[in-house]
Motif scaffolding. Structure first.
Motif, short mmCIF file in Angstrom:
data_model
loop_
_atom_site.label_atom_id
_atom_site.label_comp_id
_atom_site.label_asym_id
_atom_site.label_seq_id
_atom_site.Cartn_x
_atom_site.Cartn_y
_atom_site.Cartn_z
N ARG A 191 -28.65 13.51 35.53
CA ARG A 191 -28.68 12.49 36.59
C ARG A 191 -27.28 12.40 37.18
N ALA A 192 -27.21 12.25 38.50
CA ALA A 192 -25.91 12.20 39.17
C ALA A 192 -26.07 11.51 40.51
N LEU A 193 -24.95 11.28 41.17
CA LEU A 193 -24.96 10.77 42.53
C LEU A 193 -25.08 11.94 43.50
N ALA A 194 -25.70 11.69 44.64
CA ALA A 194 -25.89 12.76 45.62
C ALA A 194 -24.55 13.28 46.15
N SER A 195 -23.50 12.49 46.01
CA SER A 195 -22.17 12.89 46.49
C SER A 195 -21.40 13.72 45.47
N ILE A 196 -22.01 14.06 44.36
CA ILE A 196 -21.31 14.78 43.30
C ILE A 196 -20.82 16.14 43.81
N THR A 197 -19.67 16.56 43.29
CA THR A 197 -19.14 17.88 43.64
C THR A 197 -19.56 18.90 42.59
N ALA A 198 -19.44 20.16 42.95
CA ALA A 198 -19.77 21.21 42.00
C ALA A 198 -18.83 21.17 40.80
N GLN A 199 -17.56 20.86 41.05
CA GLN A 199 -16.58 20.79 39.95
C GLN A 199 -16.94 19.68 38.97
N ARG A 200 -17.38 18.54 39.51
CA ARG A 200 -17.76 17.43 38.65
C ARG A 200 -19.02 17.78 37.85
N LEU A 201 -19.98 18.43 38.49
CA LEU A 201 -21.20 18.82 37.79
C LEU A 201 -20.88 19.79 36.64
N ALA A 202 -19.86 20.62 36.84
CA ALA A 202 -19.48 21.58 35.80
C ALA A 202 -18.90 20.90 34.57
N ASP A 203 -18.61 19.59 34.65
CA ASP A 203 -18.11 18.87 33.47
C ASP A 203 -19.13 18.86 32.33
N ILE A 204 -20.39 19.12 32.65
CA ILE A 204 -21.40 19.10 31.58
C ILE A 204 -21.31 20.35 30.70
N ILE A 205 -20.63 21.39 31.15
CA ILE A 205 -20.62 22.66 30.39
C ILE A 205 -20.00 22.48 29.01
N PRO A 206 -18.78 21.91 28.88
CA PRO A 206 -18.23 21.73 27.53
C PRO A 206 -19.03 20.72 26.71
N VAL A 207 -19.63 19.73 27.38
CA VAL A 207 -20.45 18.75 26.66
C VAL A 207 -21.68 19.43 26.07
N GLU A 208 -22.33 20.27 26.87
CA GLU A 208 -23.49 21.01 26.38
C GLU A 208 -23.11 21.89 25.19
N ALA A 209 -21.96 22.54 25.28
CA ALA A 209 -21.52 23.42 24.19
C ALA A 209 -21.28 22.63 22.91
N ASP A 210 -20.66 21.46 23.06
CA ASP A 210 -20.38 20.62 21.88
C ASP A 210 -21.68 20.12 21.25
N LEU A 211 -22.61 19.69 22.08
CA LEU A 211 -23.89 19.19 21.56
C LEU A 211 -24.67 20.32 20.88
N ALA A 212 -24.57 21.52 21.44
CA ALA A 212 -25.27 22.66 20.83
C ALA A 212 -24.69 22.98 19.46
N ARG A 213 -23.37 22.89 19.32
CA ARG A 213 -22.74 23.14 18.02
C ARG A 213 -23.21 22.13 16.98
N ARG A 214 -23.43 20.89 17.45
CA ARG A 214 -23.87 19.85 16.52
C ARG A 214 -25.40 19.80 16.38
N LYS A 215 -26.06 20.73 17.08
CA LYS A 215 -27.52 20.85 17.04
C LYS A 215 -28.20 19.54 17.43
N ALA A 216 -27.59 18.85 18.38
CA ALA A 216 -28.17 17.60 18.88
C ALA A 216 -29.21 17.92 19.95
N ARG A 217 -30.30 17.19 19.93
CA ARG A 217 -31.37 17.38 20.92
C ARG A 217 -31.12 16.42 22.08
N VAL A 218 -30.75 16.98 23.22
CA VAL A 218 -30.36 16.18 24.38
C VAL A 218 -31.57 15.99 25.29
#
Length: 234
Positions: A191-218
């Protein structure tokens, strides 16, 4: 000097003379190419197309409308204008490879999404223009939109430029009311605001990687709050 040697030398001198005349004519900006355009030696024998990804080369050849009666010294600007009329062509330049080859360099309007239309899904570029790409003939995987929303299309184009891997994860993008949008990724909903930038959206990449290491179901990643990525898990 034997007669045979004399004949061979004469032929070489004539060939060298013809070559020298051709070089002079090529270097003459105005009347030189015009004079060469009447020589059968410079008729088009081959056309090379480069730079295309989804655009079939035969589509370029159809727009060119050249055949073996066409001379390579024809007006290249006119040929470029013909190719540029194709909706999938963003820019084009044509070079000569003497004596008989035209080299067409194409930059495409790349598709960024599929949009629902009469008859099924249609590929569109970042400006919402429909592109003549047949997904049944060309393997192509793009996000799906309900309509050609240029704000969302530009966002997708920027995401592909910033992070092609992240772009490849997006299966659909949509407005959810007000200023909010939602994206379906292979790993979670975002979920995001319609004004989001591509750079801001890319902030989820390290978060996804961290959650995957912890085997968390997002179930959802929320980017609507400044400088935060809120992960909702099961």
């Amino acid at each position: 000097m034997t007669p045979l040697i004399a004949i061979l030398r004469s032929i070489r001198w004539r060939a060298a003379g013809v070559a020298a005349v051709i070089v002079v004519l090529i270097a003459t900006p105005w009347w030189g190419p015009r004079a060469l355009s009447h020589l059968d030696f410079f008729r088009v024998r081959h056309v090379e197309v480069s730079g295309q990804r989804y655009l079939p080369p035969e589509d370029v050849l159809k727009r060119l409308r050249v055949d073996t009666t066409t001379n390579v010294w024809t007006d290249l600007h006119e040929l470029e204008r013909r190719v540029k009329t194709h909706p999938q062509v963003k820019s084009v330049s044509i070079d000569r490879n003497l004596p008989g080859t035209l080299v067409v360099h194409v930059t495409e309007n790349l598709p960024v999404a599929f949009v629902s239309a009469a008859g099924g899904l249609r590929a569109v570029d970042a400006d919402g223009r429909f592109l003549p790409i047949d997904p049944s003939r060309i393997a192509i995987d793009l996000p799906v939109l309900a309509r050609a929303d240029t704000v969302l299309l530009h966002l997708l184009a920027n995401v592909r430029s910033v992070s092609p891997a992240l772009f490849g994860e997006i299966s659909d993008i949509r407005r959810t009311g007000g200023t909010d949008i939602a994206l379906t990724l292979s790993s979670a909903q975002v979920r995001a605001l319609a004004s989001i930038t591509a750079q801001r959206l890319a902030d989820i990449i390290p978060v996804e990687a961290d959650l995957a290491r912890r085997k968390a179901r997002v179930t959802e990643l929320d980017l609507r709050f400044r400088d935060q990525v809120i992960a909702r898990t099961q």
